[in-house]
Design an enzyme around this catalytic site. Structure first.
Site, mmCIF file in Angstrom:
data_model
loop_
_atom_site.group_PDB
_atom_site.id
_atom_site.type_symbol
_atom_site.label_atom_id
_atom_site.label_comp_id
_atom_site.label_asym_id
_atom_site.label_seq_id
_atom_site.Cartn_x
_atom_site.Cartn_y
_atom_site.Cartn_z
ATOM 1 N N ARG A 86 -11.034 -0.565 1.935
ATOM 2 C CA ARG A 86 -12.500 -0.635 1.951
ATOM 3 C C ARG A 86 -13.063 -0.792 0.543
ATOM 4 O O ARG A 86 -14.162 -1.299 0.368
ATOM 5 C CB ARG A 86 -13.072 0.594 2.676
ATOM 6 C CG ARG A 86 -12.775 1.893 2.012
ATOM 7 C CD ARG A 86 -13.023 3.085 2.930
ATOM 8 N NE ARG A 86 -11.960 3.276 3.910
ATOM 9 C CZ ARG A 86 -11.947 4.250 4.829
ATOM 10 N NH1 ARG A 86 -12.935 5.116 4.891
ATOM 11 N NH2 ARG A 86 -10.947 4.354 5.682
ATOM 12 N N ASP A 110 -5.822 6.320 -0.819
ATOM 13 C CA ASP A 110 -5.196 5.548 0.255
ATOM 14 C C ASP A 110 -6.242 4.810 1.098
ATOM 15 O O ASP A 110 -5.895 3.939 1.897
ATOM 16 C CB ASP A 110 -4.342 6.478 1.134
ATOM 17 C CG ASP A 110 -3.348 5.718 1.991
ATOM 18 O OD1 ASP A 110 -3.168 4.498 1.760
ATOM 19 O OD2 ASP A 110 -2.747 6.341 2.889
ATOM 20 N N ASP A 165 0.838 -1.199 0.000
ATOM 21 C CA ASP A 165 0.000 0.000 0.000
ATOM 22 C C ASP A 165 0.875 1.251 0.000
ATOM 23 O O ASP A 165 1.321 1.712 1.049
ATOM 24 C CB ASP A 165 -0.925 -0.011 1.226
ATOM 25 C CG ASP A 165 -1.891 1.160 1.229
ATOM 26 O OD1 ASP A 165 -1.956 1.890 0.211
ATOM 27 O OD2 ASP A 165 -2.595 1.340 2.247
ATOM 28 N N ASP A 215 0.105 -5.090 4.471
ATOM 29 C CA ASP A 215 -1.290 -4.726 4.206
ATOM 30 C C ASP A 215 -2.105 -5.882 3.600
ATOM 31 O O ASP A 215 -3.284 -5.734 3.312
ATOM 32 C CB ASP A 215 -1.351 -3.481 3.299
ATOM 33 C CG ASP A 215 -2.500 -2.560 3.662
ATOM 34 O OD1 ASP A 215 -3.021 -2.654 4.785
ATOM 35 O OD2 ASP A 215 -2.876 -1.731 2.804
ATOM 36 N N LYS A 243 1.363 8.020 0.388
ATOM 37 C CA LYS A 243 1.709 8.053 1.809
ATOM 38 C C LYS A 243 3.055 8.744 2.001
ATOM 39 O O LYS A 243 3.942 8.591 1.164
ATOM 40 C CB LYS A 243 1.856 6.618 2.354
ATOM 41 C CG LYS A 243 0.569 5.879 2.615
ATOM 42 C CD LYS A 243 0.853 4.501 3.212
ATOM 43 C CE LYS A 243 -0.408 3.676 3.355
ATOM 44 N NZ LYS A 243 -1.390 4.225 4.295
HETATM 45 N N1 BES Z 1 -3.342 0.224 5.061
HETATM 46 C C1 BES Z 1 -3.773 1.467 5.568
HETATM 47 C C2 BES Z 1 -4.077 1.416 7.073
HETATM 48 C C3 BES Z 1 -2.879 1.217 7.966
HETATM 49 C C4 BES Z 1 -2.184 2.305 8.457
HETATM 50 C C5 BES Z 1 -2.508 -0.052 8.358
HETATM 51 C C6 BES Z 1 -1.097 2.104 9.294
HETATM 52 C C7 BES Z 1 -1.428 -0.245 9.194
HETATM 53 C C8 BES Z 1 -0.721 0.824 9.670
HETATM 54 C C9 BES Z 1 -5.055 1.931 4.864
HETATM 55 O O1 BES Z 1 -5.186 1.537 3.548
HETATM 56 C C10 BES Z 1 -5.040 3.425 4.880
HETATM 57 O O2 BES Z 1 -4.156 3.995 4.316
HETATM 58 N N2 BES Z 1 -6.027 4.021 5.539
HETATM 59 C C11 BES Z 1 -6.124 5.426 5.658
HETATM 60 C C12 BES Z 1 -7.558 5.840 5.456
HETATM 61 C C13 BES Z 1 -7.754 7.315 5.287
HETATM 62 C C14 BES Z 1 -7.167 7.768 3.985
HETATM 63 C C15 BES Z 1 -9.237 7.615 5.333
HETATM 64 C C16 BES Z 1 -5.633 5.837 7.051
HETATM 65 O O3 BES Z 1 -5.893 5.096 8.007
HETATM 66 O O4 BES Z 1 -4.959 6.836 7.154
HETATM 67 ZN ZN ZN Z 2 -4.192 -0.275 3.063
HETATM 68 ZN ZN ZN Z 3 -4.200 2.854 2.184
#
Ligand code: BES
Ligand code: ZN
Ligand code: ZN
Length: 455
Positions: free
Chosen positions: A304, A300, A223, A241, A230
């Site tokens: 979902r 990101d 990811d 991920d 990111k």
């Molecule tokens: N894979 C990430 C979530 C994640 C973050 C897992 C840190 C493990 C450690 C997910 O896909 C993500 O990036 N989520 C975002 C959502 C946001 C953009 C609404 C997040 O949590 O920042």
């Molecule tokens: Zn993710």
């Molecule tokens: Zn993500």
């Protein structure tokens, strides 16, 4: 000689415990390390037991013998023998060797010896399978993403299930089939990647029950965040991920190998989330497999998206009677539950009650968080049925859960967010396997339950 040391459970009130060590503490006498337990331990004490004993084994530098029977003797009406066995064996196997390493020197390997009475052998073997499936999960998790691509993930699973080919139905949808099917959310996330996506399913039917549980796992093999890139500190460890997908595949393996009477199908949408001139962008609108249109607010929030299509597939095509998912979904988990508890959302109180009891048996810390209409309100879109994220930072993990629920067609739904628990100290942990395994074993309603024949 440290090699000869033995680990043995002892009662709190035993006269050998002259230093009055407390429950879950250890003391050593004449090459025996005593692990203090008590007669009134409960099922609910098992998560702490598992964590404590796992840490004990982590610190060992030499192999030891483990008097398994002494631990099992602490079982009581509430605390099952199989729970003690499973937690002890998975903890003792955890640190024996690294699931993945490309180190060329200093590779540490231990092999602890379990001393088990003949009468407990069967139960011990079942627990060994769970340790083995956890090890497989952790190997997939720890393997870097340039190796563990969606294609490789599928190959690894096919290889794992080779000895059980007649017991399971494994199917793989490739990009073309996903296009024909209209799984456009999975395809949208995949657009920036040079590697094709896959939708992998493992179906195991070994019960005459009409129930079928779906275990859906997030399989983002890397990811990057996509176009909503990111920052580098957040991108590190994004090989993890795909943990959800690894967890559900491994759970199926344990169920199949242990010949558990149950019906479970694992569903794993697999793709990278990359950026490129072809990648999906913020403001793009995609029609999901369910028919709902989704405005991409942030690329990101991709977990979902792929899960939404997979959940609808589980409900509509596979006709699952209960749907579970496991996902490293939201970074916000670290603020709500730290890296101690996995978050759990359940549409039914009854399901939650059963999942909680099961997680205690399994020695895993989970905590329930709520679905609420307030959380999904910020996902209203001007151009589509809903958007995948918003700048509103309130209850981000619950918002993701609420988004996913929209794609489950009203089927009973249990969601696990393992973003903060799937990996610790840069290593996959194989969490939730034991809970999902036990739930599938205990909670598939048999034909006879339906008619209350009491058997
Ligand atoms: N894979 C990430 C979530 C994640 C973050 C897992 C840190 C493990 C450690 C997910 O896909 C993500 O990036 N989520 C975002 C959502 C946001 C953009 C609404 C997040 O949590 O920042
Ligand atoms: Zn993710
Ligand atoms: Zn993500």
């Amino acid at each position: 000689m440290e090699d000869n040391k033995m680990l043995k459970a002892i009662d709190l009130n035993d006269s050998l415990n002259s230093e009055n060590k407390k429950v879950f503490e250890t003391f050593e006498k004449e090459n025996v390390i005593y692990f203090v337990l008590a007669k009134d331990l409960k099922n609910a004490d098992m998560p702490l037991f598992y964590e404590t004993i796992k840490t004990f084994f982590q610190k060992l530098t030499k192999s030891i013998k483990v008097d398994v029977d002494s631990f099992i003797s602490f079982a009581n009406k509430d605390l099952r023998r199989c729970s003690i066995m499973t937690n002890l064996v998975t903890a003792m196997r955890f640190w024996e060797k690294d699931p993945f390493t490309l180190k060329t020197k200093d590779v540490k390997e231990l092999k602890h010896e379990a001393i088990v009475d003949e009468s407990l052998r069967f139960m011990y073997e079942k627990a060994q399978t769970i340790a083995e499936s956890q090890f497989f999960c952790r190997r997939l998790q720890d393997t870097p993403s340039d190796i563990m691509t969606p294609i490789k993930f599928v190959e690894e699973v096919q290889e794992l299930f080779k000895p059980f080919e007649s017991k399971v139905k494994i199917s793989v949808m490739d990009k073309k089939q996903l296009e024909e099917k209209g799984m456009n959310l999975i395809l949208a996330v995949n657009k920036g990647s040079s590697i094709e996506p896959r939708l992998l399913t493992i179906e195991y039917r070994n019960s005459d029950s009409e129930e079928l549980f779906a275990y859906v796992g997030k399989g983002i093999t890397f990811d990057s965040g996509g176009m909503s890139l990111k920052p580098s500190s957040a991108m590190k460890w994004m090989k993890f991920d795909m943990s959800g997908a690894a967890i559900v595949a491994s759970t199926l393996y344990a169920l199949v190998k242990n010949e558990i009477e149950t019906n479970v199908v694992a569903v794993m949408p697999l793709t990278e989330n990359m950026l490129s001139p072809n990648a999906v962008r913020p403001d793009d609108i995609v029609k999901s497999y369910s028919g709902l249109t989704v405005e991409i607010d942030n690329t990101d929030a991709e977990g979902r998206l792929i899960l939404a299509d997979a959940l609808t597939y589980a409900a509509r095509d596979l006709k699952a009677t209960k749907i579970f998912d496991v996902a490293t979904l939201t970074g916000a988990m670290i603020f709500s539950l730290g890296d101690t508890f996995s978050g759990c959302w359940a549409t039914s109180d009854e399901d939650w009650k059963n999942v909680r009891t099961t997680s205690h048996w399994a020695g895993e810390f989970i905590w329930r968080l709520p679905f609420h209409d307030d959380f999904i309100k910020p996902l209203k879109s001007d151009f589509a049925d809903l958007k995948n994220s918003s700048n509103d930072r309130k209850a981000g993990s619950s918002r993701a859960a609420c988004f996913l629920k929209e794609f489950t067609d009203g089927v009973n739904y249990i969601h696990f967010d393992v973003a903060a628990t799937a990996d610790k100290n840069d290593r996959g942990q194989g969490v939730m396997i034991k809970t999902l395994y036990r739930f599938a074993k205990e909670h598939i309603k048999k034909e006879c339950d339906k008619h209350h024949c009491g058997c």
